[in-house]
Enzyme design. Sequence first.
Site, PDB file in Angstrom:
ATOM      1  N   ALA A  81       0.817  -1.209   0.000  1.00 55.13           N
ATOM      2  CA  ALA A  81       0.000   0.000   0.000  1.00 55.13           C
ATOM      3  C   ALA A  81       0.854   1.263   0.000  1.00 55.13           C
ATOM      4  CB  ALA A  81      -0.937   0.002   1.206  1.00 55.13           C
ATOM      5  N   VAL A 142       3.244  -1.788   4.110  1.00 52.85           N
ATOM      6  CA  VAL A 142       3.539  -0.377   3.847  1.00 52.85           C
ATOM      7  C   VAL A 142       4.653  -0.293   2.817  1.00 52.85           C
ATOM      8  CG1 VAL A 142       4.108   1.846   4.871  1.00 52.85           C
ATOM      9  CG2 VAL A 142       2.933   0.110   6.243  1.00 52.85           C
ATOM     10  N   CYS A 143       4.374   0.330   1.677  1.00 51.83           N
ATOM     11  CA  CYS A 143       5.320   0.318   0.566  1.00 51.83           C
ATOM     12  C   CYS A 143       6.692   0.853   0.941  1.00 51.83           C
ATOM     13  CB  CYS A 143       4.755   1.129  -0.601  1.00 51.83           C
ATOM     14  SG  CYS A 143       5.887   1.293  -2.002  1.00 51.83           S
ATOM     15  N   PHE A 144       6.768   2.011   1.581  1.00 49.94           N
ATOM     16  CA  PHE A 144       8.055   2.671   1.780  1.00 49.94           C
ATOM     17  C   PHE A 144       8.857   2.107   2.958  1.00 49.94           C
ATOM     18  CE2 PHE A 144       6.502   5.454  -1.360  1.00 49.94           C
ATOM     19  CZ  PHE A 144       7.595   6.135  -1.878  1.00 49.94           C
ATOM     20  N   LYS A 158      14.687   4.844   1.493  1.00 49.94           N
ATOM     21  CA  LYS A 158      13.913   4.790   0.255  1.00 49.94           C
ATOM     22  C   LYS A 158      13.281   6.144  -0.041  1.00 49.94           C
ATOM     23  CE  LYS A 158      10.174   2.092  -1.867  1.00 49.94           C
ATOM     24  NZ  LYS A 158       9.352   0.863  -1.741  1.00 49.94           N
TER      25      LYS A 158
END
Length: 281
Positions: A81, A142-144, A158
């Site tokens: 996400a 969580v993507c990051f 990132k």
Amino acid sequence: MNDTWGLLSSGFNDAAVNMAMDEALLNWHSEGQIPPVLRFYGWSKPTLSVGHFQRVERAIDMEGVRRHGCEFVRRQTGGSAVLHDDELTYSVVVSEKKDYIPTSIREAYFELSKGIMAGFRNLGINAEYSIPKERFRDRTAVCFERPSDYEMLVEGKKISGHAQTRKKGVLLQHGSIPLTMNKQLLFDLFQFPDEETRAAKREAFSAKAITIHEALGKNVTYEDAEEAFRKGFETGLGLTFVPIELSDEQWEEVHELADAKYRSDDWNLHFRKKVPANGKE
């Protein structure tokens, strides 16, 4: 690459329109109606997008999404996400038949990432590639929180995320480049066993992710970022861009797809495929 692509600056739209436009561009390119396209866009409201196969009920706090007035949408691409808020978002649509598009997803990431890398350098940010030497066993919603192959790092953190899919002989890649990030909001949108865990995750996140503002110590406007990354794709990939605009008929198709699919709970919450009214699924 030494090729000519279309350049589409579609501005700020809601979540459903943004995702419908990426899908429509893929469809039109597969049908030969448009050239390869680099698109830049923003979000009219903070939006949480989940990956194509992500299980919403396992990770996302939908009450938190509603409480904060965020929009919610499922992407065509995979991954975790992403909170889209104060950011520049890009998408690339290009035929797999192009001789400069590798068959390997990882290698294609690397080729396209050259434009992103050059864009960061245009802003004065010395980014480096993330090249994980091993696969992580534990997944994150969580993507990051964790870099993928050939995403950009600054000081080991990132600074951008990307995801890719291939359909109808066309590669679609889109990516998130945060100018700033509301970390308080971000962690209010996910499920945690207790508030102590949520707070600990939020605190640890700052050591894993960084934004353009944090990297430079100053604000960068959306317009300046778009110009930097447009030039980055030109020089990093050797592309020439021709601006394109959507016709009234194309905009109508985008809005029909947005209403039929990307505003649908069947797609967004449950990932039950639903054929849009225009029959292009």
